[in-house]
Design a protein around this motif. Structure first.
Motif, PDB file in Angstrom:
ATOM      1  N   LEU A   8       0.827  -1.196   0.000  1.00 49.89           N
ATOM      2  CA  LEU A   8       0.000   0.000   0.000  1.00 49.89           C
ATOM      3  C   LEU A   8       0.862   1.246   0.000  1.00 49.89           C
ATOM      4  CD1 LEU A   8      -2.703  -1.276   2.417  1.00 49.89           C
ATOM      5  CD2 LEU A   8      -3.031  -0.636   0.055  1.00 49.89           C
ATOM      6  N   THR A   9       2.008   1.144   0.647  1.00 54.15           N
ATOM      7  CA  THR A   9       2.932   2.269   0.637  1.00 54.15           C
ATOM      8  C   THR A   9       3.349   2.582  -0.789  1.00 54.15           C
ATOM      9  OG1 THR A   9       3.755   1.376   2.699  1.00 54.15           O
ATOM     10  CG2 THR A   9       4.998   3.158   1.683  1.00 54.15           C
ATOM     11  N   GLU A  97       5.529  12.169   1.072  1.00 61.18           N
ATOM     12  CA  GLU A  97       6.776  11.606   1.591  1.00 61.18           C
ATOM     13  C   GLU A  97       6.683  11.188   3.053  1.00 61.18           C
ATOM     14  OE1 GLU A  97       6.514  14.505   0.183  1.00 61.18           O
ATOM     15  OE2 GLU A  97       7.609  14.450  -1.713  1.00 61.18           O
ATOM     16  N   LEU A  98       6.194  12.121   3.900  1.00 56.12           N
ATOM     17  CA  LEU A  98       6.209  11.816   5.330  1.00 56.12           C
ATOM     18  C   LEU A  98       5.343  10.596   5.637  1.00 56.12           C
ATOM     19  CD1 LEU A  98       7.347  13.076   8.019  1.00 56.12           C
ATOM     20  CD2 LEU A  98       4.997  13.700   8.445  1.00 56.12           C
ATOM     21  N   TYR A  99       4.213  10.517   4.943  1.00 52.19           N
ATOM     22  CA  TYR A  99       3.330   9.381   5.198  1.00 52.19           C
ATOM     23  C   TYR A  99       3.978   8.076   4.768  1.00 52.19           C
ATOM     24  CZ  TYR A  99       0.026  13.124   5.794  1.00 52.19           C
ATOM     25  OH  TYR A  99      -0.590  14.251   6.227  1.00 52.19           O
ATOM     26  N   VAL A 100       4.636   8.152   3.625  1.00 53.16           N
ATOM     27  CA  VAL A 100       5.319   6.948   3.151  1.00 53.16           C
ATOM     28  C   VAL A 100       6.347   6.509   4.173  1.00 53.16           C
ATOM     29  CG1 VAL A 100       6.856   6.049   1.404  1.00 53.16           C
ATOM     30  CG2 VAL A 100       4.957   7.507   0.738  1.00 53.16           C
ATOM     31  N   LEU A 101       7.121   7.488   4.649  1.00 54.28           N
ATOM     32  CA  LEU A 101       8.153   7.148   5.630  1.00 54.28           C
ATOM     33  C   LEU A 101       7.518   6.584   6.894  1.00 54.28           C
ATOM     34  CD1 LEU A 101      10.432  10.229   5.114  1.00 54.28           C
ATOM     35  CD2 LEU A 101      11.036   7.859   4.667  1.00 54.28           C
ATOM     36  N   MET A 102       6.403   7.182   7.261  1.00 56.48           N
ATOM     37  CA  MET A 102       5.757   6.752   8.488  1.00 56.48           C
ATOM     38  C   MET A 102       5.279   5.303   8.359  1.00 56.48           C
ATOM     39  SD  MET A 102       2.753   8.791  10.452  1.00 56.48           S
ATOM     40  CE  MET A 102       3.495  10.328  10.888  1.00 56.48           C
ATOM     41  N   LEU A 103       4.687   5.013   7.209  1.00 54.92           N
ATOM     42  CA  LEU A 103       4.227   3.641   7.004  1.00 54.92           C
ATOM     43  C   LEU A 103       5.406   2.682   6.940  1.00 54.92           C
ATOM     44  CD1 LEU A 103       1.332   4.140   4.461  1.00 54.92           C
ATOM     45  CD2 LEU A 103       1.165   3.293   6.779  1.00 54.92           C
ATOM     46  N   THR A 107       6.125  -0.313   9.352  1.00 55.20           N
ATOM     47  CA  THR A 107       6.340  -1.682   8.890  1.00 55.20           C
ATOM     48  C   THR A 107       7.541  -2.284   9.597  1.00 55.20           C
ATOM     49  OG1 THR A 107       5.545  -0.927   6.757  1.00 55.20           O
ATOM     50  CG2 THR A 107       6.572  -3.092   6.832  1.00 55.20           C
ATOM     51  N   GLY A 108       8.602  -1.476   9.693  1.00 54.82           N
ATOM     52  CA  GLY A 108       9.775  -1.957  10.421  1.00 54.82           C
ATOM     53  C   GLY A 108       9.411  -2.354  11.841  1.00 54.82           C
TER      54      GLY A 108
END
Lengths: 482, 512
Positions: A8-9, A97-103, A107-108
């Motif tokens: 989804l990311t 960007e920030l949301y992608v990083l957050m997801l 995930t990590g």
């Protein structure tokens, strides 16, 4: 589950120019879907006929424990994304960007929670951290944000190295990195010289202690928490901390359970230091974000108190604490996001003066979060403290329990200082306070705060479901095959 | 008596619901908020009278009990009940709150003020009826929050400092108690296999706790209660909190909240750890007596009228501690009734001082004088209340102090002798203050001070009636207290090597 999040990311990355708030909405939906997935997995793992299972060549474990942390982390993502929505637009940084990083980072965290292998823990940790380094420095134009990113990156890399070295030593001592196999090995063999293993413990504890901000591995916390964009700080204090604890609890309380006599004293010292340093240094801060940063250190101490008990109740208490704390801390930093205004300009205590008159509901919500952190009854925070202190007392760590409670009183002073600023500093007809800028409360952030508030109060009143949830979410060691 | 109607739950929940309703009243509609607030306290008062009526005087055990499971995993229940010891404290709380709410109007923001007060009432009532250690702790702690905001938001002068000090002192005490409660519950589990926080179950389980452990646990509880009472030398928060609190706050603080500590000693200290209580009794009695003398001497030196009343509380509470740890029927009875008396008379004194400072905008004794000429009615009421506080025979204060002294004499002779001197000191500082404030020729603003209004008189009237009634005819009250007190002493005697001297056990003459 983690894979789904990943896909989804990618989809989020691919999408074109969507309307306002789309990214945040998307993140929230993803997180909620992951939450639903977790809930379904919960039904699967608590079903006595099927139980927990391991997957991907025994590398990950799906049990109550990982599902519990799955929910904690996805909740943190959803709440932080709601906060970030308006924040990013306010700062002119809107974009996926920030949301992608957050997801990605989330995930990590999920991988760490599910890991059944030290290598997977490391993988998860790196995924979590690297995304976080970028997130901390997301506000390019702010010097503090850059400083925070660099500091976090350098120290974080160090701690990763420690962790990796620890993994290597444990592998050297036991011949495996897989939790189930390590536990089996330790149960079957008595090590003649266990120095290697103990050194491995110590290094693992350093690496993970850094992530959860336990003293003396905490020095990055105040600076990074202060410098990072506030929604990111909320994420750091909730999801990242929870993921670190997920690994720490699983490694020590489940895998190395046999060696509890060796690690409990270390954990004891760590817990005491974390509690005392966190609460006392919070007292002398003048910046609300730094206060909350130090208080989050002392909260880590409370979770360690639960871990130190090395019992099922202690573990469940630690889990309960982390879940409750996630809501409280996201709520608290959420308020700080709103009051801090454009460019995270002003997080000093005077910025909160007379908030009760300017924004009564916001002040009330903040008060509830702060009192919950102080451990006042009828909030989830009290139950959380009650739970871990109960576990400590049951394990006869009376001294630790007392130290924890006394440091809670010291922390309470910090929280009260903030409520004083909000409620008790403005005399009638005070022009200086009236001149303070208006605090805007956007709907997304209000929703996030509302959810956190409702959870904090409702769990304080009716804790049984969550208590049972935490009790049943113990880690399982299952060896796949012979 | 077992009845189906959940009277006690209703009593605790009603003010809390009222608090929420008041908080939800739209801004600006202060009249509605006030009506709601007053209405709620009156409902609670009626309910507390209902408890009094439903209470069976001769029964020594807990009555009107209710039990609902709350947190199953920990064996925690919403477990309520009253006995002779808590009955009149419930009634006192029920009656004092409407007086405080009607009698004093806040200077600003009445909605929040009323909401906090109502929440406070719910917490106080909850403490007195809780029979579950966890529930008790929750209620004991939760009262801090509204009181903190009341002092900090509506107080005088150094209100922020006073509010912080109050909150932190009490919370520190409670920190010890929480660990104590948990240790007690888990040790009980280890001995019996059942994890419960039920007060009666734990107290009646003999031998679950070793003697030395029980002593430590008693100390953990005692710290919390001693801060709350407050027992010398943990009293330093009291003068600040009482003086800076708004009048209604002082009334409730002195009238009800200090009793949480003395009640805690009776209900939890003595009941849960009878042996440890007798072991530490000399210490506590000594501290109580020090409190009596110290409170009186310091009160005499005060320049601020409100602070003087605050220190007088330290002295009065010393008497209650003395009575409690005398372990005689009369001493305990005196202690319980003195809790009620002190609530009434000190509450009334704070109201009167509040009236004076509202009119004169000062509480400094030196700036007042000759008020009797300007406000004869106020002076008259003040005289009665003051004499009740001094312990004049025929008024309520005498009954309590007399019972305490007569009850503690057989077991604690020399302490009692010293404490009796405290009675004289009390007369000294109060009469001297009265003299300076009310006698003489009024000068300046003092001459123009308006007398009591009808509303104020109506507020004081029930307190005056209670003062006289309890002074002249305390029998109905004592009758209801006695069975519970006897039972508690029997409980202590069974579990320690302490025996009550024959002479002190009046109510138990029929027993062999």
């Amino acid at each position: 589950m983690g894979g789904a999040l990943f896909l989804l990311t990618a989809a989020a990355l691919a999408s074109g120019r969507p309307p306002r708030g789309f990214y945040a909405l998307f993140t929230v939906i993803t997180a909620v879907l992951a939450m639903v997935g977790s809930a379904l997995a919960w039904g699967r793992v608590t079903d006595p006929a099927r139980g927990a299972y391991s997957a991907i060549g025994d590398a990950i474990m799906v049990d109550g424990f990982s599902v519990f942390f799955g929910i904690v982390i996805t909740v943190a993502i959803a709440l932080a994304a709601l906060l970030a929505d308006d924040y990013l637009r306010r700062e002119g940084l809107d974009g996926p960007e920030l949301y992608v990083l957050m997801l990605l980072s989330g995930t990590g965290g999920l991988v760490m929670a599910m890991a059944n292998d030290l290598i997977v823990v490391f993988l998860g940790l790196e995924t979590l951290s690297i995304a976080l380094y970028v997130m901390a420095g997301f506000q390019l134009r702010r010097l503090e944000s850059q400083e925070s990113a660099i500091k976090y990156f350098v120290l974080g890399s160090f701690s990763s190295a420690f962790l990796l070295y620890g993994i290597a030593l444990v592998y050297g001592a036991t011949g495996s990195t897989n939790f189930s196999r390590i536990a089996d090995f330790l149960a079957d063999n008595l090590l003649a010289a266990n120095g290697l293993l103990l050194a491995g413990f110590a290094l693992l504890l350093v690496g993970l202690g850094f992530k959860v901000a336990a003293v003396p591995f905490h020095v990055w916390t105040p600076d990074v928490y202060q410098g990072a964009p506030t929604p990111v700080t909320a994420f750091l204090a909730s999801a990242s901390k929870a993921a670190g604890f997920a690994a720490l609890l699983r490694v020590f309380l489940s895998t190395f359970d046999l060696y509890r006599l060796d690690w409990r004293p270390i954990m004891w010292v760590l817990a005491v230091l974390t509690l005392v340093v966190g609460s006392f240094l919070a007292v002398v801060q003048t910046d609300v974000k730094r206060m909350l940063a130090y208080s989050s250190i002392s909260h880590a101490g409370f979770v360690l108190v639960g871990a130190e008990a090395a019992s099922d109740r202690g573990l469940a208490g630690a889990l309960f604490y982390l879940l409750a704390y996630t809501f409280m801390v996201v709520g608290s930093f959420g308020v700080a996001t709103l009051v801090g205004r454009r460019g995270d300009a002003d997080h000093s205590l005077p910025a909160y003066r007379g908030l009760s008159q300017r924004r009564p509901l916001l002040a009330l919500a903040f008060t509830v979060f702060l009192l919950a952190q102080a451990g006042v009854p009828l909030t989830s925070g009290f139950l959380a403290k009650f739970y871990v202190i109960g576990a400590a007392v049951e394990a006869e760590s009376y001294a630790l329990a007392l130290i924890a409670m006394i440091s809670a009183v010291v922390s309470a002073f910090v929280y009260l200082r903030i409520t004083v600023a909000m409620y008790m500093t403005v005399e009638e007809g005070d022009d200086a306070a009236a001149a303070l800028p208006f605090v805007r409360v956007p709907p997304a952030a209000a929703l996030s705060l509302g959810i956190a508030l409702v959870f904090t109060v409702v769990v304080g009143l009716v804790p049984s479901p969550v208590v049972d949830f935490a009790r049943d979410a113990l880690p399982v060691l299952v060896s796949a095959g012979p | 008596m077992e009845i189906d109607f959940p009277l006690l739950s209703l009593l605790v929940v009603a003010p809390a619901v009222g608090a929420v309703l008041v908080a939800l009243v739209p801004k600006g509609n202060d009249a509605l908020a006030r009506a709601l607030g007053v209405g709620t306290t009156l409902v609670a008062a009626v309910l507390s009278i209902g408890v009094l009526v439903a209470f069976e005087g001769a029964d020594a055990g807990f009555q009107l009990t209710e039990r609902y499971t709350w947190i199953e995993d920990f064996g925690i229940a919403w477990n309520l009940g009253v006995d002779g010891i808590s009955l009149f404290l419930v009634v006192l709380t029920g009656l004092l709150f409407p007086v405080a709410v009607i009698g004093v109007r806040p200077h600003h923001d009445p909605r929040a003020y009323l909401a906090w007060l109502l929440l406070l009432e719910a917490g106080c009532l909850g403490v007195f009826v809780a029979l579950d250690l966890f529930l008790f702790f929750v209620m004991f702690e939760i009262v801090l929050v509204p009181m903190y905001f009341l002092i900090g938001g509506w107080g005088y002068g150094e209100r922020v400092y006073a509010a912080l000090k109050f909150f932190l002192f009490t919370m520190l005490g409670s920190a010890f108690m929480l660990v104590g409660i948990l240790a007690l519950a888990f040790l009980h589990q280890r001995a019996t296999g059942v994890l419960t926080f039920d007060l009666v179950t734990i107290a009646e389980a003999d031998g679950a706790i070793a003697q030395t452990t029980a002593r430590w646990l008693f100390l953990a509880f005692a710290v919390a209660f001693a801060v709350k009472v407050p027992v010398f030398p943990l009293h330093t928060w009291l003068p600040d909190a009482h003086t800076e609190a708004p009048t209604a706050g002082s009334v409730i603080l002195a009238g009800v909240m200090l009793k949480l500590g003395t009640y805690g000693f009776l209900r939890f200290g003595l009941y849960l750890f009878p042996e440890a209580a007798t072991y530490f009794a000399p210490l506590l009695v000594t501290l109580g007596v020090i409190g009596i003398i110290y409170g009186a001497v310091v009160a005499a030196m005060q320049r601020d009228l409100k602070r003087l009343v605050a220190y007088s509380s330290v002295a009065h509470l010393g008497f209650i501690i003395l009575g409690t740890f005398a372990f005689t029927t009369q001493g305990l009875q005196g202690g319980v009734i003195q809790m009620v008396n002190h609530g009434i008379s000190t509450g009334a004194l704070f109201l009167l001082v509040g009236m004076i400072s509202e009119r004169r905008h000062t509480r400094e004794i030196a700036k007042l004088g000759g008020l009797q000429k300007a406000a004869p009615l106020l002076a008259g009421v003040f005289t009665v209340v003051m004499l009740s506080s001094v312990g004049l025979p025929g008024l309520n204060g005498f009954v309590g102090e007399f019972l305490i002294l007569i009850g503690s004499f057989p077991t604690r002779r020399w302490w009692t002798v010293v404490a009796t001197a405290g009675v004289i000191l009390a007369a000294l500082y109060l009469l001297w203050a009265y003299q300076r404030v009310f006698h003489g020729a009024p000068e300046g603003d003092n001459a123009a001070m308006p007398d009591m209004t009808r509303r104020e008189l109506a507020v004081m009237a029930p307190l005056l009636a209670a003062i006289v009634f309890l002074g002249v005819y305390p029998k109905p009250v004592l009758e209801r207290i006695e069975p519970a007190v006897d039972r508690l002493i029997a409980h202590v005697e069974e579990r320690s090597d302490f025996t009550q001297p024959e002479v002190a056990a009046t109510g138990r003459g029929e027993q062999p």
